[in-house]
Design a protein around this motif. Structure first.
Motif, short mmCIF file in Angstrom:
data_model
loop_
_atom_site.label_atom_id
_atom_site.label_comp_id
_atom_site.label_asym_id
_atom_site.label_seq_id
_atom_site.Cartn_x
_atom_site.Cartn_y
_atom_site.Cartn_z
N ASP A 25 -18.10 -21.24 -42.54
CA ASP A 25 -18.42 -20.06 -44.06
C ASP A 25 -17.61 -20.06 -44.43
N SER A 26 -17.22 -20.20 -45.58
CA SER A 26 -16.31 -20.81 -47.23
C SER A 26 -15.80 -19.11 -47.73
N ASN A 27 -16.47 -17.99 -47.59
CA ASN A 27 -16.24 -17.19 -48.43
C ASN A 27 -16.19 -15.70 -47.71
N ASP A 29 -18.11 -13.82 -45.67
CA ASP A 29 -19.27 -12.69 -46.24
C ASP A 29 -19.71 -12.77 -44.87
N ILE A 31 -21.93 -15.10 -43.48
CA ILE A 31 -22.49 -16.48 -43.48
C ILE A 31 -21.83 -17.57 -43.72
N GLY A 32 -22.29 -18.18 -43.24
CA GLY A 32 -22.09 -19.62 -43.28
C GLY A 32 -22.72 -19.93 -45.05
N ASP A 33 -22.58 -21.70 -45.53
CA ASP A 33 -22.33 -21.82 -46.84
C ASP A 33 -22.77 -22.92 -46.62
N LYS A 78 -26.10 -16.85 -51.91
CA LYS A 78 -25.22 -16.54 -50.60
C LYS A 78 -24.50 -17.65 -49.70
CA CA Z 1 -20.24 -17.51 -46.76
#
Ligand code: CA
Ligand code: GLC
Length: 546
Positions: A25-27, A29, A31-33, A78
């Motif tokens: 998850d980069s941000n 939240d 959730i992986g992205d 997302k």
């Molecule tokens: Ca994320």
């Protein structure tokens, strides 16, 4: 690094499955992205992979973890944007890693524009004809059109409310009600998927994993035939089933093959077709998808005769078909193999999981050990290995997710008779500390267990004998050792020990549950656990030269 134009790169590839929402998850939240994946390209590169396969990252309300697709030619906001996708693809290619995306042709989501249009249109309209709508049976159409079951619900049919507010037609969904099945007898559907394949292939995607590749074509002739069970236990072999494995599928795939072959190198595909091994060649032919997952091996017990028989049969079948075999031990639908192999073979794994792993003891250490031995065994086989994120850490299934936090539609949909697949979809542990063990700076969309503090990338990175380092070394060596797709079995005089060799003198020996086994070798290349004095303990695989 530039990728070769070798049209056969996929035949003996090492492919790593990324479940994007749970990778990185980069941000923050939870959730992986896609940016998270891009940030871990060096990690993926350290595994000497040939390719990664990404489970769906398309816009989705996540009724089925992304296998309910709202729009096949976009990225879920997302998870990022199409630009993030291009950036990720470029970074992976730069690292010499090719990319498979997941194509979900059997069903869209109920939020796909086509389904919204179908609900807003009249029975019999072209909009409804993209899906499988039927009037119900009974006096007022109150009964489903047929007895077909669903994987995630007792019935494959759900009744809609028409625009006038009255109960109306029914639509078919072999999975969750949020996953309406597309009507593959409609040429518009076929044309749209060709467009989707081209969309991703033009962007530079190298291959496609085809979701439930055995289900798109159904016998829709009236009256609908009866099929009250999914029928996996008792499959038909004549291509004339009601909704699985029908002969017409291969016309579709022959068209897809033409599209794949327009590219240089040709795009490749692997079928997720849950069909008997005898039927696999139809999917894996070079005239159709080219390769198919080997479910027989995925279901094999950690047992010498199971392994040997399945390997023999799989190689025979692949050979007849100019395909190469695939080897899989874990994926996002299956209890992790470290856990399966750490349970007594008589335990019903799904029931065990439903009881949060409390009915029978799990021997975690033995499970991880057997899992590593199994992985080194399949990595030495001719063919393609598909690995699942986290198995390189020896991860076990997470068994203690509170029932009220389960996301998998298999849980509620099947009326709480199975816990579902969330236990292998828990976000990856990258570090020993932090609110989500390094997954991101925020939380994690599924709860992570406390044992992630001990089992994670940070702990294993550079540590000799850790699962991660065993994988790294095995994968790097395999790249060098891999030669012709041939295998020779050798007698071991020990029924718990299997031994085969590959061209170039690459030998692989596994001891399942037997006494320590003496062997002769000139040079030991690698082993899944420490060995000394040319003696192979139980639950261990060794690679050597003689
Ligand atoms: Ca994320
Ligand atoms: C495949 C996927 C699984 C999904 C199902 C419906 O089996 O691997 O995760 O639930 O198809 O799309």
């Amino acid at each position: 690094m530039s990728l070769s134009k070798d049209a056969n790169w996929w035949r003996q590839a090492a492919v790593y499955q990324i479940y994007p929402r749970s990778f990185k998850d980069s941000n923050g939240d939870g959730i992986g992205d896609l940016k998270g994946i891009t940030s871990q390209v060096p990690y993926l590169k350290s595994l000497s992979l040939d390719a990664v396969w990404l489970s769906p990252f398309y816009p989705s309300a996540l009724a089925d973890g992304g296998y309910d697709v709202d729009d096949y030619r976009n990225v879920d906001p997302k998870l990022g944007t199409l630009e993030d996708f291009d950036e990720m693809l470029a970074a992976l290619h730069e690292a010499g890693i090719r990319v498979f995306v997941d194509i979900v042709p059997n069903h869209s989501s109920n939020l796909h524009q086509w389904f919204i249009d179908a609900l807003n249109s009249e029975p019999g309209s072209p909009e409804r004809a993209r899906y499988i709508f039927r009037d119900g049976k009974g006096k007022d159409g109150e009964l489903p059109p047929s007895d077909w079951p669903s994987h995630f619900a007792p019935s494959a049919w759900t009744r809609i409310t028409e625009k006038d507010g009255k109960p109306g037609q029914w639509y078919c969904h072999l999975f969750a009600p949020e996953q309406p099945d597309l009507n593959w007898d409609n040429p518009e559907v076929e044309a749209d998927f060709i467009k989707t394949l081209r969309f991703w292939a033009d962007r530079g995607v190298d291959g496609f994993r085809v979701d439930v590749a055995h289900a798109m074509k159904k016998d829709l002739s009236e009256p609908l035939r009866s099929q009250p069970t999914l029928g996996y236990e008792n499959p038909r072999l004549d291509g004339k089933g009601v909704f699985f494995d029908r002969a017409e599928l291969f016309d579709v795939y022959r068209e897809w093959r033409k599209v794949f072959n327009e590219y240089d190198p040709p795009r490749v595909a692997v079928a997720e077709a849950n069909v008997p091994i005898e039927r696999m060649p139809l999917y894996a032919s070079d005239k159709t998808l080219g390769q198919a997952f080997n479910f027989a091996f995925l279901d094999a017990k950690f047992d010498p005769s199971d392994y040997r028989d399945t390997v023999k049969k799989s190689l025979e079948i692949a050979d007849k078909n100019h395909s190469s075999s695939t080897w899989v031990l874990s994926n996002h639908d299956k209890i992790r193999h470290a856990t399966r192999y750490g349970l007594h073979p008589i335990v019903d794994e799904k029931k065990w999981l439903l009881a949060d792993g409390k009915t029978h003891p799990l021997d975690r250490e033995a499970g991880t050990r057997a899992a590593l031995a199994a992985t080194m065994f399949i990595l030495a086989l001719p063919g393609c290995t598909y690995m699942y994120q986290g198995e390189e850490l020896g991860l076990h299934e997470v068994t203690d997710i509170p029932h009220d936090q389960i996301q998998d539609p298999a849980y509620a949909g099947n009326l709480y008779t199975e816990k579902g697949r969330d236990g292998c979809r828990v976000p990856l542990p990258w570090a020993s500390t932090g609110s989500s063990y390094g997954f991101g700076s925020g939380g994690s969309h599924l709860p992570q267990p406390t044992w992630f503090a001990e089992t994670n990338v940070e702990k294993q990175d550079g540590k000799e004998g850790s699962p991660l380092e065993i994988y790294r070394k095995a994968l790097a060596l395999r790249k060098k050792l891999q030669g012709e797709e041939l295998l020779m079995w050798h007698e071991t005089k020990n029924k718990e020990v299997l031994h085969f060799s590959r061209p170039g003198g690459w030998n692989c020996m596994i001891n399942f549950r037997g006494y320590s086994h003496k062997f002769e070798a000139k040079e030991i290349l690698h082993s899944s656990a420490p060995i000394s004095d040319f003696t192979l303990p139980a639950g261990t695989t060794v690679w050597f030269k003689v």
